[in-house]
Design a protein around this motif. Structure first.
Motif, short mmCIF file in Angstrom:
data_model
loop_
_atom_site.label_atom_id
_atom_site.label_comp_id
_atom_site.label_asym_id
_atom_site.label_seq_id
_atom_site.Cartn_x
_atom_site.Cartn_y
_atom_site.Cartn_z
N HIS A 285 0.80 -1.23 0.00
CA HIS A 285 0.00 0.00 0.00
C HIS A 285 0.82 1.27 0.00
O HIS A 285 0.38 2.28 -0.53
CB HIS A 285 -0.94 0.01 1.21
CG HIS A 285 -1.78 1.24 1.32
ND1 HIS A 285 -2.74 1.56 0.39
CD2 HIS A 285 -1.80 2.23 2.22
CE1 HIS A 285 -3.31 2.69 0.73
NE2 HIS A 285 -2.77 3.12 1.83
N LEU B 133 -8.17 11.75 -1.94
CA LEU B 133 -8.24 10.46 -1.25
C LEU B 133 -6.86 9.88 -0.94
O LEU B 133 -6.71 9.17 0.05
CB LEU B 133 -9.06 9.46 -2.05
CG LEU B 133 -10.56 9.66 -1.95
CD1 LEU B 133 -11.30 8.70 -2.87
CD2 LEU B 133 -11.04 9.48 -0.52
N TYR B 134 -5.89 10.15 -1.77
CA TYR B 134 -4.54 9.64 -1.51
C TYR B 134 -3.88 10.33 -0.32
O TYR B 134 -3.02 9.76 0.32
CB TYR B 134 -3.64 9.79 -2.73
CG TYR B 134 -3.73 8.66 -3.72
CD1 TYR B 134 -3.82 7.34 -3.32
CD2 TYR B 134 -3.72 8.93 -5.08
CE1 TYR B 134 -3.89 6.31 -4.24
CE2 TYR B 134 -3.79 7.91 -6.01
CZ TYR B 134 -3.87 6.60 -5.58
OH TYR B 134 -3.93 5.58 -6.50
N PRO C 112 -7.37 11.12 3.82
CA PRO C 112 -7.70 10.04 4.77
C PRO C 112 -6.47 9.39 5.44
O PRO C 112 -6.53 9.12 6.64
CB PRO C 112 -8.45 9.02 3.91
CG PRO C 112 -9.04 9.83 2.81
CD PRO C 112 -8.01 10.88 2.52
N TYR D 34 -5.43 3.06 10.15
CA TYR D 34 -6.18 2.29 9.16
C TYR D 34 -5.36 2.11 7.88
O TYR D 34 -5.47 1.09 7.21
CB TYR D 34 -7.50 2.99 8.83
CG TYR D 34 -8.37 2.22 7.87
CD1 TYR D 34 -9.17 1.18 8.32
CD2 TYR D 34 -8.40 2.52 6.51
CE1 TYR D 34 -9.97 0.46 7.45
CE2 TYR D 34 -9.20 1.80 5.63
CZ TYR D 34 -9.98 0.77 6.11
OH TYR D 34 -10.76 0.06 5.24
N PHE D 35 -4.53 3.09 7.55
CA PHE D 35 -3.79 3.07 6.29
C PHE D 35 -2.35 2.57 6.43
O PHE D 35 -1.58 2.66 5.48
CB PHE D 35 -3.80 4.47 5.66
CG PHE D 35 -5.12 4.81 5.06
CD1 PHE D 35 -5.40 4.49 3.74
CD2 PHE D 35 -6.10 5.44 5.81
CE1 PHE D 35 -6.62 4.80 3.18
CE2 PHE D 35 -7.33 5.75 5.25
CZ PHE D 35 -7.59 5.43 3.93
N TRP E 89 -2.86 -3.21 5.61
CA TRP E 89 -3.53 -3.08 4.32
C TRP E 89 -3.70 -4.44 3.67
O TRP E 89 -2.79 -5.24 3.61
CB TRP E 89 -2.74 -2.15 3.41
CG TRP E 89 -3.60 -1.53 2.36
CD1 TRP E 89 -3.60 -1.81 1.04
CD2 TRP E 89 -4.62 -0.55 2.56
NE1 TRP E 89 -4.54 -1.06 0.39
CE2 TRP E 89 -5.19 -0.27 1.30
CE3 TRP E 89 -5.11 0.12 3.67
CZ2 TRP E 89 -6.21 0.64 1.12
CZ3 TRP E 89 -6.12 1.04 3.50
CH2 TRP E 89 -6.66 1.29 2.24
N ARG F 184 -9.23 -4.13 1.66
CA ARG F 184 -9.17 -2.69 1.89
C ARG F 184 -8.85 -1.94 0.59
O ARG F 184 -9.38 -0.85 0.35
CB ARG F 184 -8.12 -2.35 2.95
CG ARG F 184 -8.58 -2.67 4.35
CD ARG F 184 -7.60 -2.19 5.38
NE ARG F 184 -8.07 -2.57 6.71
CZ ARG F 184 -7.58 -2.09 7.82
NH1 ARG F 184 -6.59 -1.23 7.80
NH2 ARG F 184 -8.07 -2.47 8.98
N GLU F 185 -7.99 -2.53 -0.23
CA GLU F 185 -7.65 -1.90 -1.51
C GLU F 185 -8.89 -1.81 -2.40
O GLU F 185 -9.14 -0.79 -3.03
CB GLU F 185 -6.53 -2.67 -2.22
CG GLU F 185 -6.07 -2.04 -3.51
CD GLU F 185 -5.35 -0.72 -3.35
OE1 GLU F 185 -5.21 -0.02 -4.37
OE2 GLU F 185 -4.92 -0.37 -2.23
N PHE G 116 -11.13 0.84 -1.08
CA PHE G 116 -10.56 2.16 -1.36
C PHE G 116 -10.80 2.55 -2.82
O PHE G 116 -11.17 3.70 -3.10
CB PHE G 116 -9.06 2.16 -1.03
CG PHE G 116 -8.43 3.51 -1.09
CD1 PHE G 116 -8.68 4.45 -0.11
CD2 PHE G 116 -7.57 3.85 -2.12
CE1 PHE G 116 -8.10 5.70 -0.14
CE2 PHE G 116 -6.98 5.10 -2.17
CZ PHE G 116 -7.24 6.03 -1.19
N LEU H 233 -14.49 3.40 -3.17
CA LEU H 233 -14.74 4.73 -2.60
C LEU H 233 -14.26 5.81 -3.56
O LEU H 233 -14.95 6.82 -3.78
CB LEU H 233 -14.04 4.87 -1.24
CG LEU H 233 -14.09 6.26 -0.61
CD1 LEU H 233 -15.53 6.64 -0.25
CD2 LEU H 233 -13.20 6.32 0.61
N ASN H 234 -13.09 5.59 -4.14
CA ASN H 234 -12.53 6.54 -5.08
C ASN H 234 -13.47 6.75 -6.26
O ASN H 234 -13.81 7.88 -6.61
CB ASN H 234 -11.17 5.99 -5.57
CG ASN H 234 -10.21 7.08 -5.97
OD1 ASN H 234 -10.60 8.17 -6.35
ND2 ASN H 234 -8.95 6.75 -5.91
#
Length: 175
Positions: free
Chosen positions: A11, A67-68, A71, A78-79, A84, A88-89, A92, A95-96
């Motif tokens: 990640h 977003l990069y 968050p 979390y990140f 990761w 989660r990817e 993400f 969400l993106n």
């Protein structure tokens, strides 16, 4: 099937790479819309058509940058890379794409006042997913190949003059 979602996924990319990915994806989206004009865009006539279509690329790049960087600073635990996973990817990326679609809807309503009657949020999400599948797939595959190559190399002995430094690795087994 659910086990794969719990597998570790690399990640932590450099900030430079995140910026380049965001700008490159935005550029791709803008160019794609201008060149191919999908989703009946070819029917839209305006002297500012290229500028308007480029706006979707700008929204894509800006959303990805947001977003990069926001968050991970807001929720650092979390990140963390050790936390990761593939799941989660995937979340993400979803969400993106969803946020890009949301901002595209707002942009469409501002640029095309009648867009509220023509486009719905669901159709814009659909359009965004259709367009987003190409750069997303490219990014995930390139990341996978990059990290696969990086982590699949065995430790190499380093040379200092004519002597080989001990690295704990031998091509003939453990020492």
């Amino acid at each position: 099937m659910l086990k794969i979602l719990q597998q570790p996924y690399p990640h932590s990319d450099s900030d430079k790479r995140k910026i380049l990915l965001s700008l490159g994806t935005g550029f791709f989206i803008g160019l794609f819309l201008i060149y191919f004009q999908p989703f009946d865009i070819y029917k839209f006539n305006s002297p500012h058509k290229i500028l308007i279509l480029s706006g979707y690329g700008v929204i894509t790049a800006a959303t990805m940058l947001l977003l990069y960087f926001v968050p991970p600073k807001t929720f650092p635990n979390y990140f963390k890379e050790q936390n990761w996973t593939v799941g989660r990817e995937i979340l993400f990326v979803m969400l993106n794409v969803t946020l890009i679609a949301f901002f595209n809807v707002i942009y469409s309503h501002v640029v095309f006042p009648l867009a509220a009657k023509i486009f719905s949020l669901f159709s814009m999400v659909g359009y965004t997913f259709i367009l987003g599948i190409f750069p997303s797939t490219g990014i995930v595959i390139s990341n996978y190949i990059y990290y696969l190559k990086q982590y699949s190399k065995p430790p190499q002995p380093s040379f200092a003059g004519n002597q080989i430094k001990e690295s704990g690795f031998s091509f003939y087994g453990r020492k």
